[in-house]
Design an enzyme around this catalytic site. Structure first.
Site, PDB file in Angstrom:
ATOM      1  N   CYS A  76     -62.103 -16.351 -60.868  1.00  0.00           N
ATOM      2  CA  CYS A  76     -61.544 -17.063 -61.697  1.00  0.00           C
ATOM      3  C   CYS A  76     -59.849 -16.921 -61.370  1.00  0.00           C
ATOM      4  CB  CYS A  76     -62.164 -17.088 -63.162  1.00  0.00           C
ATOM      5  SG  CYS A  76     -61.643 -18.664 -64.047  1.00  0.00           S
ATOM      6  N   HIS A 180     -67.709 -18.265 -62.118  1.00  0.00           N
ATOM      7  CA  HIS A 180     -68.176 -16.856 -62.611  1.00  0.00           C
ATOM      8  C   HIS A 180     -69.629 -16.120 -62.176  1.00  0.00           C
ATOM      9  CE1 HIS A 180     -64.746 -16.365 -65.404  1.00  0.00           C
ATOM     10  NE2 HIS A 180     -64.736 -17.723 -65.359  1.00  0.00           N
ATOM     11  N   GLU A 182     -70.710 -13.505 -62.912  1.00  0.00           N
ATOM     12  CA  GLU A 182     -71.479 -12.802 -63.885  1.00  0.00           C
ATOM     13  C   GLU A 182     -72.011 -13.505 -64.833  1.00  0.00           C
ATOM     14  OE1 GLU A 182     -68.196 -13.231 -63.649  1.00  0.00           O
ATOM     15  OE2 GLU A 182     -67.118 -13.363 -65.430  1.00  0.00           O
TER      16      GLU A 182
END
Lengths: 205, 255
Positions: A76, A180, A182
Site C-alpha cells: 500500500c 493488502h 495480509e
C-alpha cells in the site's frame, strides 16, 4: 519490517510468521540487524510516511538494500513511497526505487477511496503471479495509485470504475502491492508465500 | 464487488448468540468464529461489543489484538467507543475499522476528529433507523432501539458522510430479526444522497434478500448475523445466490 508508525503492523507480521518467516521490527536502521528481506507495510499519508522514513534514517536503509539486491516488499503506502513523488504530497520526494509518480484515482463513476475486493490481472513478467486457476481477488484500501514510467514495471493491474491502475509494481528485487495481501485471505497468504520462495531464490542467488 | 459480512455480537469477550457450527472447538470464541468465516469466504467481519461495563474498552482492545493475529480479512469493531482515544486504542490493536453509533449522534464532531486523525477509510458510522409513523422518513434510534433522537436517518447519513464517515452501516430496526428482507427503501434513500459505501443490515432471511439489497437498495455490502450463525446459509451459498442474480462477488476456492 520497517515500523515507521504509519499503520498497525500486526496483521502483516502475523501473516509472514504464519508462513514460517521470522519478523523483526525496525524503527531505525540500528534495529534492523541482519536481515534477508525488508518489508514496508502500511497505509496512511505519503508525505507523513516519507517524513518518518527520512527522519528515522530508514529511507537510506531501504535504498541501500534495494541497490544491493536485497529483496524489498512494499504494501500500500509502502509501494507508493517506492516511487518519485505523489499528488498527495506535492514536492515531497519519494524513495525513487522505481521511476514514476503516484496519482489520485478518478472519483467518478466509482467511489474514492477505493475500499474492497477487486480482481487483479497479472502480467506474465511478475515472478510470483498466482497460477491461472487460483483466485485473484485482493483487498484494496487507497485513494492513490502508482503510475510507473516504465511499462515493464507494471506487474499486475486492477480496475476501479472505468480506471485501470497498477496493482503490483516491480523491478528486479523490489516489488510492491497496492492491495493488502495480509487482508486478502487465502489469496493474499498464498501470494506472500510465493514471495517468500522468490525472495529465498534471490537471497540464495 | 459487493461484500458479504457476518456480524458477531460479543459480550465480555464471548460471542453472545449461540452459534450452530459443527467442529468448532469453542463456539463462543469470537476469534475462532471469525477465522472460520474467513475460510468460508466472508469478505469482512464485524464485531459488535455489547459489554456494559468499565472493562469494555479493555476487552475490545484484547479482541482486536487476537483477531489481527488469526484473521486475514478486514475486520471492524464497534460498541461503546466514545472518544478519539478509544478509537486509537482499538485501531492500534489491529482493527481495520471502527464503528461508532451513539457517541457520533451525541457528538457529531467526533466523526471529523477521528477521520482527521486516522483517515475516513477506517471510520464507520452505524445508524439504527426505524420508519416514522407519519411517513416523514426514518427516525434514528440509540440504545438498541430504545431511545429516539429526533434525527431523521437519511439526513443524519448525509451529515455523517460530510463529517468524514468512510462508510455507513445502516440497520433497519423495523426489519432486524424479522427475516423479511433488508429495508431497501431506506438503503436506496441514503445511497442516492451519499458517496460513501453503505452496509445493509437488518432483515436478512432468504438468499434472495442479499442480492435485493444490492440491486434495489444499492448497498455496497450486506451484513447478517443469525442466518450465518444458525447455519441457515453459508457465506458461500449467499455469494452463489448473489452471483446468480447478477451481483458481482468475490469467489473463493472452496476450503
Amino acid at each position: 519490517m520497517l515500523d515507521y508508525e504509519m499503520s498497525n503492523l500486526r496483521s502483516a507480521e502475523k501473516a509472514l510468521e504464519r508462513l514460517g518467516g521470522s519478523v523483526a521490527h525496525a524503527r531505525k536502521p540500528a534495529e534492523a540487524g541482519e536481515f534477508d528481506a525488508l518489508v514496508l507495510p502500511g497505509d496512511g499519508h505519503f508525505g507523513e510516511a516519507m517524513r518518518r522514513l527520512d527522519e528515522s534514517g530508514l529511507a537510506a536503509l531501504v535504498t541501500d538494500a534495494a541497490a544491493s539486491g536485497v529483496p524489498v516488499l512494499g504494501i500500500c503506502i509502502g509501494l507508493q513511497v517506492m516511487f518519485e513523488g505523489s499528488e498527495e504530497a506535492p514536492g515531497v520526494p519519494g524513495l525513487g526505487l522505481m521511476s514514476g509518480m503516484v496519482r489520485k484515482l478518478d472519483d467518478a463513476p466509482a467511489k474514492v477511496p477505493h475500499i474492497g475486493w477487486s480482481h487483479v490481472t497479472w502480467d506474465p513478467r511478475c515472478p510470483i503471479a498466482p497460477p491461472d486457476d487460483q483466485p485473484s481477488d485482493f483487498y484494496f484500501l487507497h485513494s492513490y495509485a502508482v503510475q510507473p514510467d516504465d511499462e515493464s514495471s507494471v506487474w499486475a493491474s486492477a480496475d476501479h470504475g472505468s480506471t485501470t491502475f497498477c496493482a503490483v509494481a516491480g523491478k528486479a528485487n523490489v516489488i510492491g502491492f497496492q492491495f493488502h495481501p495480509e487482508k486478502s485471505s487465502v489469496a493474499g497468504l498464498d501470494l506472500l508465500e510465493r514471495w517468500f520462495g522468490y525472495e529465498d531464490a534471490m537471497v540464495g542467488a | 464487488m459487493i461484500r458479504v459480512i457476518p456480524c458477531l455480537d460479543v459480550k465480555d469477550g464471548r460471542v453472545v448468540k449461540g452459534v450452530n457450527f459443527v467442529g468448532l472447538r469453542d463456539a463462543g470464541d469470537p476469534v475462532e468464529l471469525a477465522a472460520r468465516y474467513d475460510r468460508e469466504g466472508a469478505d469482512e467481519v464485524v464485531f459488535l461489543d455489547i459489554t456494559a461495563s468499565h472493562e469494555q474498552r479493555d476487552t475490545i482492545v484484547e479482541l482486536a489484538r487476537h483477531t489481527a493475529e488469526e484473521v486475514f480479512i478486514p475486520f471492524t469493531i464497534g460498541g461503546g467507543l466514545r472518544s478519539v482515544d478509544d478509537v486509537r486504542a482499538v485501531l492500534a490493536a489491529g482493527a481495520d475499522k471502527i464503528s461508532i453509533n451513539s457517541a457520533a449522534v451525541r457528538d457529531p464532531e467526533l466523526i471529523s476528529r477521528c477521520a482527521d486523525r486516522f483517515g475516513s477509510q477506517c471510520i464507520v458510522v452505524a445508524i439504527d433507523a426505524k420508519r416514522r409513523s407519519d411517513g416523514s422518513g426514518w427516525e434514528v434510534y440509540l440504545n438498541g432501539g430504545r431511545l429516539e433522537t429526533g434525527r431523521e436517518a437519511v439526513e443524519w447519513a448525509v451529515e455523517a458522510a460530510r463529517l468524514g464517515a468512510g462508510e455507513l452501516l445502516v440497520t433497519s430496526m423495523d426489519r432486524d430479526g424479522t427475516k423479511d428482507g433488508f429495508d431497501n427503501e431506506l438503503l436506496s434513500a441514503i445511497a442516492s444522497r451519499v458517496r460513501v459505501p453503505i452496509i445493509a443490515s437488518g432483515g436478512a432471511g432468504t438468499l434472495d434478500h442479499f442480492a435485493d439489497a444490492a440491486l434495489h437498495g444499492h448497498a455496497d455490502a450486506v451484513l447478517a448475523a443469525s442466518v450465518f450463525h444458525d447455519g441457515v446459509y453459508s457465506v458461500a451459498q449467499v455469494k452463489q445466490a448473489m452471483a446468480d442474480a447478477g451481483v458481482p462477488v468475490r469467489h473463493c476456492a472452496p476450503s
